[in-house]
Each structure stands twice: as C-alpha cells, then as structure tokens.
Design a protein around this motif. Structure first.
Motif, PDB file in Angstrom:
ATOM      1  N   UNK A  73      -7.100  -7.934  16.502  1.00  0.00           N
ATOM      2  CA  UNK A  73      -7.523  -8.574  15.256  1.00  0.00           C
ATOM      3  C   UNK A  73      -6.363  -8.722  14.260  1.00  0.00           C
ATOM      4  N   UNK A  74      -5.482  -7.739  14.181  1.00  0.00           N
ATOM      5  CA  UNK A  74      -4.323  -7.874  13.286  1.00  0.00           C
ATOM      6  C   UNK A  74      -3.401  -8.985  13.784  1.00  0.00           C
ATOM      7  N   UNK A  75      -3.279  -9.133  15.094  1.00  0.00           N
ATOM      8  CA  UNK A  75      -2.498 -10.238  15.650  1.00  0.00           C
ATOM      9  C   UNK A  75      -3.086 -11.587  15.250  1.00  0.00           C
ATOM     10  N   UNK A  76      -4.416 -11.664  15.217  1.00  0.00           N
ATOM     11  CA  UNK A  76      -5.061 -12.900  14.771  1.00  0.00           C
ATOM     12  C   UNK A  76      -4.796 -13.158  13.291  1.00  0.00           C
ATOM     13  N   UNK A  77      -4.817 -12.103  12.485  1.00  0.00           N
ATOM     14  CA  UNK A  77      -4.511 -12.253  11.056  1.00  0.00           C
ATOM     15  C   UNK A  77      -3.090 -12.776  10.876  1.00  0.00           C
ATOM     16  N   UNK A  78      -2.138 -12.185  11.590  1.00  0.00           N
ATOM     17  CA  UNK A  78      -0.750 -12.652  11.497  1.00  0.00           C
ATOM     18  C   UNK A  78      -0.628 -14.087  11.997  1.00  0.00           C
ATOM     19  N   UNK A  79      -1.355 -14.418  13.052  1.00  0.00           N
ATOM     20  CA  UNK A  79      -1.337 -15.791  13.574  1.00  0.00           C
ATOM     21  C   UNK A  79      -1.870 -16.771  12.544  1.00  0.00           C
ATOM     22  N   UNK A  80      -2.925 -16.393  11.852  1.00  0.00           N
ATOM     23  CA  UNK A  80      -3.487 -17.257  10.804  1.00  0.00           C
ATOM     24  C   UNK A  80      -2.482 -17.460   9.679  1.00  0.00           C
ATOM     25  N   UNK A  81      -1.855 -16.384   9.254  1.00  0.00           N
ATOM     26  CA  UNK A  81      -0.867 -16.477   8.180  1.00  0.00           C
ATOM     27  C   UNK A  81       0.331 -17.324   8.599  1.00  0.00           C
ATOM     28  N   UNK A 112       3.090   2.382   6.765  1.00  0.00           N
ATOM     29  CA  UNK A 112       3.985   3.283   6.053  1.00  0.00           C
ATOM     30  C   UNK A 112       3.315   4.599   5.735  1.00  0.00           C
ATOM     31  N   UNK A 113       3.932   5.341   4.842  1.00  0.00           N
ATOM     32  CA  UNK A 113       3.376   6.643   4.471  1.00  0.00           C
ATOM     33  C   UNK A 113       2.054   6.494   3.721  1.00  0.00           C
ATOM     34  N   UNK A 114       1.235   7.490   3.835  1.00  0.00           N
ATOM     35  CA  UNK A 114      -0.044   7.549   3.115  1.00  0.00           C
ATOM     36  C   UNK A 114      -0.926   6.329   3.375  1.00  0.00           C
ATOM     37  N   UNK A 115      -0.935   5.882   4.622  1.00  0.00           N
ATOM     38  CA  UNK A 115      -1.765   4.756   5.070  1.00  0.00           C
ATOM     39  C   UNK A 115      -1.416   3.428   4.411  1.00  0.00           C
ATOM     40  N   UNK A 116      -0.245   3.335   3.817  1.00  0.00           N
ATOM     41  CA  UNK A 116       0.209   2.069   3.231  1.00  0.00           C
ATOM     42  C   UNK A 116       0.507   1.083   4.364  1.00  0.00           C
ATOM     43  N   UNK A 117       0.182  -0.167   4.145  1.00  0.00           N
ATOM     44  CA  UNK A 117       0.503  -1.223   5.103  1.00  0.00           C
ATOM     45  C   UNK A 117       1.101  -2.404   4.357  1.00  0.00           C
ATOM     46  N   UNK A 118       1.846  -3.196   5.091  1.00  0.00           N
ATOM     47  CA  UNK A 118       2.390  -4.427   4.509  1.00  0.00           C
ATOM     48  C   UNK A 118       2.656  -5.412   5.634  1.00  0.00           C
ATOM     49  N   UNK A 119       2.742  -6.667   5.255  1.00  0.00           N
ATOM     50  CA  UNK A 119       3.098  -7.732   6.186  1.00  0.00           C
ATOM     51  C   UNK A 119       4.474  -8.235   5.788  1.00  0.00           C
ATOM     52  N   UNK A 120       5.364  -8.310   6.760  1.00  0.00           N
ATOM     53  CA  UNK A 120       6.678  -8.907   6.511  1.00  0.00           C
ATOM     54  C   UNK A 120       6.657 -10.329   7.066  1.00  0.00           C
ATOM     55  N   UNK A 121       7.342 -11.220   6.380  1.00  0.00           N
ATOM     56  CA  UNK A 121       7.380 -12.618   6.814  1.00  0.00           C
ATOM     57  C   UNK A 121       8.785 -13.158   6.603  1.00  0.00           C
TER      58      UNK A 121
END
Length: 177
Positions: A73-81, A112-121
């Motif tokens: 599902x995250x791959x689909x999100x990245x694909x959409x973006x 990342x730490x403390x359940x932080x997430x980010x998308x790099x582009x």
C-alpha cells in the motif's frame, strides 16, 4: 487535430491561491472526483483494487506475512505521488511549449525515530530547459493534487451507507487524482 488535455488544477497559474474546502463542510458541498474499491477475499494479505475501469493489486512482502504478489500500500501511495507529479509537470510544460523530454520522479518512504515518517522526492527534468523553467516546474511540483493531499493530511471520513440496489463497483470520471 488532437484535443488539448483538460486543465489540471496545479498547472494553472493561480493554483497557489486556490482554496480547498474544509473537511467539515456539508457532504453536499463535495463532488467525488475519483473512487476506488479495495477488496480482501482470502486469509492472505493480497488486496484486489478497482479504480474506475482499472484493476490493481496490493500485498505485503513475505517478511510482513504477505506473499509479495504486488506492491505494498505504501508503494501505491508513492506511485500515486510520483505519477501525479510527472503528469502535472508534463501538462504544464506542454501548455507552455517548453522542451521537456522526460520527467523522472524518485520517491522514498523513510521511517525515523519515535515513529516519525517522511517521503523524500527527487525530480529529474530532462530537456533543453533554462533555469527559470526548471525552477517553475519544481515549484509546480509542490502543488500537484496528490502532493497537496499528502502534505495537507487530507482527512479520511466515513462515507454514508450504500443505498439498497446501488452497484458496489467504483467508478471515476477523474484522470489521476
């Protein structure tokens, strides 16, 4: 003669000043521009997805208990973006008559730490573009519909119950979101 593509919200000069209605606005104020149905029919994690007349699938990798038969599902999100970014930039460059040959969008989902997430582009623009054109395209990339949905934290709200006799398939009149 080929018809011009439909105007894309982020490809218009005043897209930056466009306002998005508040999620708390009455349901009657919203018009569905895309729809999808995700269905799980087995004990495994494979999901069959229907978006308009298109069929997709999602699954989890074996390391997470899935069978790795499709992207996550995250791959689909990245694909959409990524696809929304590339389509928007292509539309804008075509409308301006700019010599954009290729748009390649590299994306990563990082934890990342403390359940932080980010998308790099990272966006690669290939073509005989000047610095101002490249800067403008990168600026436009920050305002694509999917970029805005992700960065704004678009709310997910319960949909009304389906009326008896209403078809269960999802349809869509929008292009990519």
């Amino acid at each position: 003669m080929t018809a011009a593509p439909a105007e894309h919200p982020a490809a218009t000069p005043d897209a930056a000043s466009a306002t998005v209605p508040a999620a708390s606005a009455p349901a009657a104020d919203f018009v569905r521009s895309a729809a999808a149905v995700a269905t799980s029919t087995g004990e495994d994690y494979r999901i069959d997805i229907r978006s308009g007349r298109h069929r997709l699938a999602a699954d989890e990798p074996e390391s997470a208990g899935g069978a790795d038969t499709a992207t996550t599902p995250v791959g689909l999100l990245l694909s959409a973006l990524g696809s929304c970014t590339a389509i928007t930039l292509r539309m804008y460059a075509q409308r301006k008559g700019w010599p954009l040959e290729t748009v390649r969008v590299h994306l990563g989902y990082e934890k990342g730490p403390e359940k932080a997430v980010r998308i790099t582009r990272r966006i690669d623009l290939v073509g005989d573009l000047d610095d101002a054109q490249r800067a403008r395209l990168l600026d436009i990339a920050e305002r694509t519909p999917v970029t805005r949905a992700v960065t704004a934290g678009t709310p997910v709200v319960p949909a009304p119950a389906r009326a008896a006799g209403t078809p269960t398939t999802a349809g869509s009149t929008a292009h990519h979101g």
